[in-house]
Design a protein around this motif. Structure first.
Motif, short mmCIF file in Angstrom:
data_model
loop_
_atom_site.label_atom_id
_atom_site.label_comp_id
_atom_site.label_asym_id
_atom_site.label_seq_id
_atom_site.Cartn_x
_atom_site.Cartn_y
_atom_site.Cartn_z
N VAL A 32 0.84 -1.20 0.00
CA VAL A 32 0.00 0.00 0.00
C VAL A 32 0.88 1.25 0.00
O VAL A 32 0.58 2.23 -0.70
CB VAL A 32 -0.94 -0.01 1.23
CG1 VAL A 32 -1.63 1.35 1.40
CG2 VAL A 32 -1.97 -1.12 1.09
N PHE A 33 1.95 1.20 0.76
CA PHE A 33 2.87 2.34 0.83
C PHE A 33 3.42 2.70 -0.55
O PHE A 33 3.33 3.85 -0.99
CB PHE A 33 4.02 2.01 1.79
CG PHE A 33 5.30 2.75 1.51
CD1 PHE A 33 5.40 4.11 1.77
CD2 PHE A 33 6.40 2.10 0.97
CE1 PHE A 33 6.57 4.81 1.50
CE2 PHE A 33 7.57 2.78 0.70
CZ PHE A 33 7.66 4.14 0.96
N TYR A 34 3.97 1.72 -1.24
CA TYR A 34 4.54 2.00 -2.57
C TYR A 34 3.47 2.47 -3.54
O TYR A 34 3.68 3.41 -4.33
CB TYR A 34 5.24 0.76 -3.12
CG TYR A 34 6.64 0.55 -2.57
CD1 TYR A 34 7.64 1.49 -2.80
CD2 TYR A 34 6.96 -0.59 -1.83
CE1 TYR A 34 8.93 1.30 -2.30
CE2 TYR A 34 8.24 -0.79 -1.34
CZ TYR A 34 9.22 0.16 -1.57
OH TYR A 34 10.49 -0.02 -1.08
N ARG A 35 2.30 1.84 -3.52
CA ARG A 35 1.23 2.22 -4.43
C ARG A 35 0.83 3.68 -4.23
O ARG A 35 0.77 4.47 -5.18
CB ARG A 35 0.01 1.31 -4.20
CG ARG A 35 -1.17 1.59 -5.12
CD ARG A 35 -2.43 0.96 -4.56
NE ARG A 35 -2.87 1.64 -3.33
CZ ARG A 35 -3.66 1.08 -2.42
NH1 ARG A 35 -4.08 -0.16 -2.57
NH2 ARG A 35 -4.03 1.76 -1.34
N ASN A 36 0.56 4.05 -2.98
CA ASN A 36 0.10 5.41 -2.70
C ASN A 36 1.18 6.45 -2.96
O ASN A 36 0.91 7.52 -3.52
CB ASN A 36 -0.37 5.51 -1.25
CG ASN A 36 -1.62 4.70 -0.99
OD1 ASN A 36 -2.28 4.23 -1.91
ND2 ASN A 36 -1.97 4.52 0.29
N GLY A 112 -1.62 3.22 8.91
CA GLY A 112 -2.96 3.58 9.35
C GLY A 112 -4.03 2.98 8.46
O GLY A 112 -5.07 2.49 8.95
N GLU A 113 -3.79 2.97 7.14
CA GLU A 113 -4.78 2.43 6.21
C GLU A 113 -4.98 0.94 6.41
O GLU A 113 -6.11 0.43 6.35
CB GLU A 113 -4.33 2.72 4.78
CG GLU A 113 -5.31 2.24 3.72
CD GLU A 113 -4.89 2.64 2.31
OE1 GLU A 113 -5.26 1.91 1.36
OE2 GLU A 113 -4.18 3.66 2.16
N HIS A 124 1.47 5.04 16.71
CA HIS A 124 1.81 5.91 15.59
C HIS A 124 2.98 6.82 15.94
O HIS A 124 3.94 6.94 15.17
CB HIS A 124 0.58 6.76 15.20
CG HIS A 124 0.86 7.74 14.09
ND1 HIS A 124 1.50 8.95 14.31
CD2 HIS A 124 0.58 7.70 12.76
CE1 HIS A 124 1.62 9.59 13.17
NE2 HIS A 124 1.06 8.86 12.21
N ASP A 125 2.92 7.44 17.12
CA ASP A 125 3.99 8.34 17.53
C ASP A 125 5.30 7.59 17.74
O ASP A 125 6.39 8.11 17.41
CB ASP A 125 3.61 9.08 18.81
CG ASP A 125 2.49 10.10 18.59
OD1 ASP A 125 2.21 10.40 17.41
OD2 ASP A 125 1.91 10.56 19.59
N ALA A 126 5.20 6.36 18.28
CA ALA A 126 6.42 5.57 18.50
C ALA A 126 7.06 5.23 17.16
O ALA A 126 8.30 5.34 17.00
CB ALA A 126 6.08 4.29 19.25
N TRP A 127 6.24 4.86 16.16
CA TRP A 127 6.80 4.54 14.84
C TRP A 127 7.32 5.78 14.13
O TRP A 127 8.33 5.71 13.42
CB TRP A 127 5.75 3.82 13.98
CG TRP A 127 5.95 2.33 14.03
CD1 TRP A 127 5.17 1.42 14.67
CD2 TRP A 127 7.02 1.60 13.43
NE1 TRP A 127 5.68 0.16 14.52
CE2 TRP A 127 6.81 0.24 13.76
CE3 TRP A 127 8.11 1.94 12.66
CZ2 TRP A 127 7.68 -0.78 13.33
CZ3 TRP A 127 8.99 0.94 12.23
CH2 TRP A 127 8.76 -0.40 12.56
N ALA A 128 6.66 6.92 14.32
CA ALA A 128 7.16 8.16 13.73
C ALA A 128 8.53 8.50 14.29
O ALA A 128 9.46 8.88 13.55
CB ALA A 128 6.18 9.30 13.99
N THR A 129 8.68 8.35 15.61
CA THR A 129 9.97 8.61 16.24
C THR A 129 11.02 7.61 15.76
O THR A 129 12.15 7.97 15.44
CB THR A 129 9.85 8.55 17.77
OG1 THR A 129 8.87 9.49 18.19
CG2 THR A 129 11.18 8.87 18.43
N ALA A 130 10.63 6.34 15.70
CA ALA A 130 11.56 5.29 15.27
C ALA A 130 11.99 5.53 13.83
O ALA A 130 13.18 5.38 13.49
CB ALA A 130 10.90 3.92 15.41
#
Length: 420
Positions: A32-36, A112-113, A124-130
């Motif tokens: 999904v990431f690559y597609r979007n 998220g999708e 979400h915040d933990a992954w954003a920081t990571a």
């Protein structure tokens, strides 16, 4: 790179808790990431290998990388070699810091999708920081690589000075800079990226090709296997089959044509300290994997002290598919300390064992004596290049005979490594 000081203990625990989620949903997230991302930023198609997008190789590789990162979030030292490999590839594609902003945005949105409410604000915040911890580390390393490139920080125009057929499927391209400025030296075993316009896609694509000769000031040589699965002249050819650039190079590009080329990069190479030492070296390759090892052997035979033990072991499907046949066969004539051994899966009619090849079948180290592998010297270095399964099998065979992992170096082809 041993810890993650920018993350709280709670965030580290949350990341580790997502490991099972990545096992279950990682490939869906990255697909999904690559597609979007590519729909919103089609200009990035020039960076990513389109066939590897279509056949799912690249999403699977990224899913594996995310899983590894989450699993080692509290011990990033375990990822040092993987990060170095990726940073070198990024540098060869001229990835910039702003590209990481785009990737971070669409990666978190894809999570998220796919995960929905399971991606809580805290996760979400933990992954954003990571993500930004790793991104900043990679941006810093890539900055260092760019600073070491002697001002060569963007695609440079080269012309094809010569084109030489080396076997039934491998052709060498001698690439000379259009500006005629002396070329920087590279470490034997490294690669360059080659960028060309692909008519079937209507945009540029880049591929990494190992340099196949010792450093020269006026040209770089790459030796490219033609991946015949894709007919680039056929507009209906499936993009899931590899070979866009290799087919164009073989069929379309000729002497005098120009290509865009990157500065040499790569973490698989013969260190300068080993160039003129007396340490024995064993080079083991299969198929087109002999290209970086040919760069290494050409460097060693031009600089190594007389009497330094060197063994080039190579496997090919047939003698006709073997590149540099005469060149490698002639190496033992340079010194009694140099050996060359060939494995051929399908000998041709009339070929003689011991003359045209030494062993039938794929490379099998059990057919070689300890003395042929220089196992009597605890410092012997081993360089392996070829298909992934071949490399891991060869590595296991060496370890089984007492060779430490620190003396075995492997080139990683494919996504995340060197794409042919």
């Amino acid at each position: 790179m041993t810890s993650n000081p920018g993350m709280t203990p709670d965030q580290i625990a949350l990341i580790k808790a997502t490991v099972p989620i990545l096992v279950q949903h990682g490939n869906t997230i990255t697909t999904v990431f690559y597609r979007n991302m590519l729909e919103a930023h089609p200009e990035l198609n020039t960076v990513f290998n389109t066939p590897n997008q279509v056949n799912g190789h690249q999403p699977r590789a990224l899913a594996g990388a995310l899983h590894a990162y989450a699993s080692h979030i509290d011990d990033l030292g375990a990822l040092s070699s993987a990060v170095e490999l990726i940073c070198n590839k990024h540098a060869s594609l001229y990835i910039k810091p702003d590209d990481y902003k785009i990737v971070g945005k669409y990666l978190l949105e894809a999570m998220g999708e796919v995960l929905g409410a399971a991606l809580t604000p805290e996760i979400h915040d933990a992954w954003a920081t990571a993500y930004w911890q790793l991104a900043n580390l990679m941006i810093g390393r890539e900055k260092q690589l760019y600073e070491q490139s002697e001002g060569w920080t963007d695609w440079r125009e080269f012309k094809i000075a010569n084109k030489v057929k080396e076997s039934e499927e491998i052709t060498s391209f001698y690439l000379a800079p259009v500006d005629e400025k002396p070329l920087p030296k590279f470490q034997p075993g490294q690669y360059i990226s080659v960028q060309a316009f692909v008519p079937a896609l209507n945009y540029l694509q880049a591929r990494q090709y190992s340099l196949s000769d010792q450093p020269k000031p006026d040209y770089y040589r790459i030796s490219v296997k033609k991946e015949t699965g894709l007919n680039t002249a056929d507009p209906t050819a499936a993009a899931s089959q590899p070979g866009y650039i290799s087919n164009l190079l073989h069929d379309t590009f000729n002497i005098g044509d120009t290509l865009k080329v990157s500065h040499p990069y790569g973490d698989f190479f013969l260190p300068p300290s080993e160039t003129e030492s007396a340490t024995p070296v064993v080079l083991i390759s299969a198929g087109v994997g002999l290209t970086p090892l040919t760069s290494i052997v050409n460097t060693l035979t031009s600089k190594a002290p007389v009497g330094r033990r060197l063994h080039f072991i190579h496997g090919a499907r047939t003698s006709g598919a073997r590149a540099f046949k005469e060149h490698i066969s002639a190496l033992p004539k340079l010194s009694p300390a140099i050996q060359a051994t060939f494995f051929t899966s399908i000998p041709a009619e009339g070929e003689k064992q011991g003359v045209d090849y030494h062993h039938v079948g794929r490379v099998d180290l059990s057919k070689l004596d300890d003395k042929d592998l220089f196992l009597d010297d605890a410092k012997t270095q081993y360089y392996i290049c070829g298909p992934e399964r071949f490399m891991t099998d060869t590595q296991s065979a060496l370890k089984a005979r007492g060779v430490g992992a620190d003396r075995i170096k492997m080139e990683l082809f494919g996504t995340g490594g060197i794409s042919q």
